[in-house]
Design a protein around this motif. Structure first.
Motif, short mmCIF file in Angstrom:
data_model
loop_
_atom_site.label_atom_id
_atom_site.label_comp_id
_atom_site.label_asym_id
_atom_site.label_seq_id
_atom_site.Cartn_x
_atom_site.Cartn_y
_atom_site.Cartn_z
N GLY A 1 5.93 -9.56 -0.12
CA GLY A 1 6.28 -8.09 0.15
C GLY A 1 6.62 -7.51 1.77
N ASP B 1 9.67 8.44 4.51
CA ASP B 1 10.22 8.15 5.76
C ASP B 1 9.00 8.64 6.92
N VAL C 1 9.14 -13.74 -5.38
CA VAL C 1 7.95 -14.36 -6.13
C VAL C 1 8.05 -14.10 -7.61
N ASP D 1 3.01 -6.17 -2.62
CA ASP D 1 4.24 -6.13 -3.22
C ASP D 1 4.60 -4.80 -4.25
N TRP E 1 15.63 11.10 -7.72
CA TRP E 1 15.83 10.87 -6.52
C TRP E 1 17.28 10.84 -6.36
N VAL F 1 6.37 7.63 -11.30
CA VAL F 1 5.15 7.95 -10.04
C VAL F 1 3.83 7.42 -10.92
N PRO G 1 3.81 10.43 -4.65
CA PRO G 1 4.16 10.99 -3.11
C PRO G 1 3.32 12.32 -2.44
N VAL H 1 0.95 10.48 1.75
CA VAL H 1 -0.15 9.86 2.53
C VAL H 1 0.01 8.15 2.12
C1 LIG Z 1 9.23 8.75 -5.27
C2 LIG Z 1 7.97 8.35 -4.21
C3 LIG Z 1 8.02 8.96 -2.97
C4 LIG Z 1 7.29 8.47 -2.03
N1 LIG Z 1 7.31 9.10 -0.89
C5 LIG Z 1 6.48 9.02 0.17
C6 LIG Z 1 6.31 9.69 1.27
O1 LIG Z 1 7.36 10.29 1.78
N2 LIG Z 1 5.07 9.09 2.36
C7 LIG Z 1 4.54 8.30 2.09
O2 LIG Z 1 3.45 8.22 2.84
N3 LIG Z 1 4.26 7.80 0.78
C8 LIG Z 1 5.17 8.17 -0.27
N4 LIG Z 1 5.16 7.40 -1.35
C9 LIG Z 1 4.26 6.47 -1.67
C10 LIG Z 1 4.62 5.11 -0.99
O3 LIG Z 1 5.98 4.73 -1.02
C11 LIG Z 1 3.70 4.13 -0.99
O4 LIG Z 1 2.31 4.25 -1.21
C12 LIG Z 1 3.81 2.87 -0.04
O5 LIG Z 1 5.19 2.52 0.16
C13 LIG Z 1 3.02 1.49 -0.32
O6 LIG Z 1 3.54 0.66 0.63
P1 LIG Z 1 3.34 -0.81 0.37
O7 LIG Z 1 3.84 -1.56 1.48
O8 LIG Z 1 2.10 -1.03 -0.21
O9 LIG Z 1 4.42 -1.10 -0.86
P2 LIG Z 1 6.06 -0.94 -0.93
O10 LIG Z 1 6.41 0.29 0.11
O11 LIG Z 1 6.24 -0.79 -2.31
O12 LIG Z 1 6.49 -2.28 -0.52
C14 LIG Z 1 6.37 -3.37 -1.29
C15 LIG Z 1 7.46 -4.60 -1.12
O13 LIG Z 1 7.01 -5.71 -1.86
C16 LIG Z 1 8.79 -6.12 -2.22
N5 LIG Z 1 8.50 -6.85 -3.39
C17 LIG Z 1 8.31 -6.40 -4.78
N6 LIG Z 1 8.08 -7.21 -5.43
C18 LIG Z 1 8.31 -8.38 -4.66
C19 LIG Z 1 8.29 -9.91 -5.29
N7 LIG Z 1 8.13 -10.42 -6.71
N8 LIG Z 1 8.60 -10.72 -4.28
C20 LIG Z 1 8.83 -10.43 -3.01
N9 LIG Z 1 8.81 -9.06 -2.64
C21 LIG Z 1 8.61 -8.13 -3.50
C22 LIG Z 1 9.59 -4.79 -2.52
O14 LIG Z 1 10.74 -5.11 -2.16
C23 LIG Z 1 8.92 -3.78 -1.04
O15 LIG Z 1 9.85 -4.21 0.01
C24 LIG Z 1 6.02 7.69 -2.43
C25 LIG Z 1 6.00 7.15 -3.56
C26 LIG Z 1 6.99 7.55 -4.68
C27 LIG Z 1 6.86 7.06 -6.01
#
Ligand SMILES: Cc1cc2nc3c(=O)[nH]c(=O)nc-3n(C[C@H](O)[C@H](O)[C@H](O)COP(=O)(O)OP(=O)(O)OC[C@H]3O[C@@H](n4cnc5c(N)ncnc54)[C@H](O)[C@@H]3O)c2cc1C
Length: 407
Positions: A15, A50, A134, A167, A192, A275, A300, A304
């Motif tokens: 991820g 963002d 994956v 991921d 969205w 969500v 969201p 945070v």
């Molecule tokens: C509608 C919505 C709006 C949000 N807005 C905000 C906001 O404004 N500010 C904020 O702080 N938080 C926000 N959040 C929460 C935030 O998006 C997450 O907490 C944050 O993105 C988590 O980061 P992460 O790197 O753990 O996962 P993610 O950002 O989800 O990244 C996971 C990555 O893994 C990749 N991936 C997934 N499965 C696989 C696989 N099988 N193989 C390879 N790659 C894979 C995906 O493509 C992605 O790039 C929001 C959540 C939602 C649902």
């Protein structure tokens, strides 16, 4: 389908979101062999938030990247306001934070991830493979040894001493690793969509709240990325009521959108984002660790989740990078990551669950137009706005870079 050559590495990160890219960067900086696999072809997806928090900007400073990072186009928000029942209200004041950057930087997340990956690629032990999805874990003698990957050019196996699941909330790693998940239950989903932006539109805010409903507008230059909170499971009923009713609901929260709401003339332009709030009972097992949303899906609320994911990545590198450079790490080492990050996660998730139960439900509440007492206190005693600023801007148990830099 052809089979591509196997990849072997010390650490595999699944991820390329905030948690994964930051982990990849920090491990590579420490001289650890690390491979990041991302299923998409680029970082250019509009469902991402963002917000780059003061704590993340502090990390950029500690890494010597801040000046370069701030050259990328962004907006600086020193005070966070919201429009609540029609009143514009200041909620968080970042100007007193004990950090170099006393603001939230609003930057499209693909720019942030692109920046991190371009800097990570400068380290010889880093590799990023895009379009590598994956699809399963590999086992040897009942021990996890790697992952099975699907790419447009064929399938391949990637073997590693440690696999980090970063991921996200629909994590294949926590599913295939058979981790036990505790669901906290969320009563909302988010619609969205994009609406164009005009010159005299209001500045970036936390959102437009009215009687349990919420409209969020992320300024993306010539358009707004719009998030409209709905009760969970109500999308089909909303579709049946028709687009004009949805238009009216949106305009009630953001009346200035009336002159362009007709841009939403097709349901294909409106995506449903589900969500969740949940967390794994254990974030680790032998050779496997989950961090970010993969370990604890965030809603969201409060914006945070990205900050928490990045803080997990920093703690992971602080605790594991030096050890991994020398050899494989033990389950006890992995356990320390959860021990460090679980408390802030639990507190923030509890607050998010409270917000969804009491404040933003997606359903019209019967409350009057007056401001809640807490928000009135923020207006009477502006110094109190430092408290939400600390919570949103720094989070709890702020991490600092302690992982080594290879020479
Ligand atoms: C509608 C919505 C709006 C949000 N807005 C905000 C906001 O404004 N500010 C904020 O702080 N938080 C926000 N959040 C929460 C935030 O998006 C997450 O907490 C944050 O993105 C988590 O980061 P992460 O790197 O753990 O996962 P993610 O950002 O989800 O990244 C996971 C990555 O893994 C990749 N991936 C997934 N499965 C696989 C696989 N099988 N193989 C390879 N790659 C894979 C995906 O493509 C992605 O790039 C929001 C959540 C939602 C649902």
């Amino acid at each position: 389908m052809s089979t591509l050559p196997e990849i072997r590495t010390r650490c595999l990160v699944v991820g390329g979101g905030p948690a994964g890219m930051m982990t990849g960067y920090l491990f590579a900086r420490a001289g650890v062999d690390v491979v990041v696999l991302e299923k998409h072809a680029d970082f250019n997806r509009d469902f991402r938030g963002d917000t780059i928090h003061p704590s993340t900007l502090e990390l950029m400073y500690e890494l010597g990247l801040l000046d370069e990072f701030l050259k990328r186009p962004h907006q600086q928000l020193r005070e966070l306001c919201g429009v609540i029942n029609g009143n514009s209200v200041a909620i968080a004041d970042f100007s007193r934070l004990p950090t170099r950057c006393k603001f939230i930087a609003f930057m499209p997340q693909w720019d942030f991830l692109d920046f991190l990956s371009s800097r990570a690629k400068q380290f010889p032990t880093f590799a990023l493979h895009l379009q590598h999805e994956v699809i399963d874990l590999l086992f040897e003698n009942d021990r996890i040894s790697g992952v099975h990957v699907k790419t447009p050019d064929g399938e391949r196996e990637v073997r590693a001493d440690l696999i980090i699941g970063a991921d996200g909330r629909h994590s294949i790693i926590h599913t295939k690793g058979k981790f036990e998940i505790e669901e906290l239950g969320v009563p909302i989903d988010v619609l969205w969509m994009r609406i164009s932006k005009r010159k005299n539109d209001p500045p970036q805010s936390l959102g437009f709240f009215r009687h349990g409903k919420l409209l969020v507008l992320l300024d993306r230059g010539d358009y707004f990325q719009v998030g409209f909170v709905i009760p969970k499971g109500d999308f089909d009923a909303i579709k049946q009521r028709g687009l004009p009713t949805l238009h009216r609901d949106i305009i009630r929260l953001g009346p200035f959108l009336e002159d362009r709401i007709a841009e939403l003339d097709d349901w294909a332009k409106i995506k449903l984002l589900t969500v969740q709030i949940n967390r794994l009972r254990h974030w680790y097992r032998e050779r496997l660790l989950c961090i970010g949303d993969s370990a604890h899906a965030m809603s969201p609320a409060g914006g945070v989740g990205i900050n928490l994911a990045l803080q997990d990545a920093v703690a992971t590198a602080n605790l594991l990078a030096a050890k991994l450079r020398a050899g494989p790490v033990s389950v006890t080492d992995l356990k320390q990551v959860q021990a460090r990050r679980e408390w802030p996660t639990r507190v923030i998730q509890t607050m998010q669950a409270f917000i969804h139960r009491r404040v933003v439900t997606g359903r019209e509440s019967k409350s009057g137009d007056s401001l809640p007492i807490l928000l009135r206190l923020f207006q009477w005693f502006p110094a109190l706005r430092s408290l939400p600023a600390r919570f949103i801007g720094l989070g709890l148990r702020a991490e600092h870079i302690q992982s080594p830099a290879a020479n």
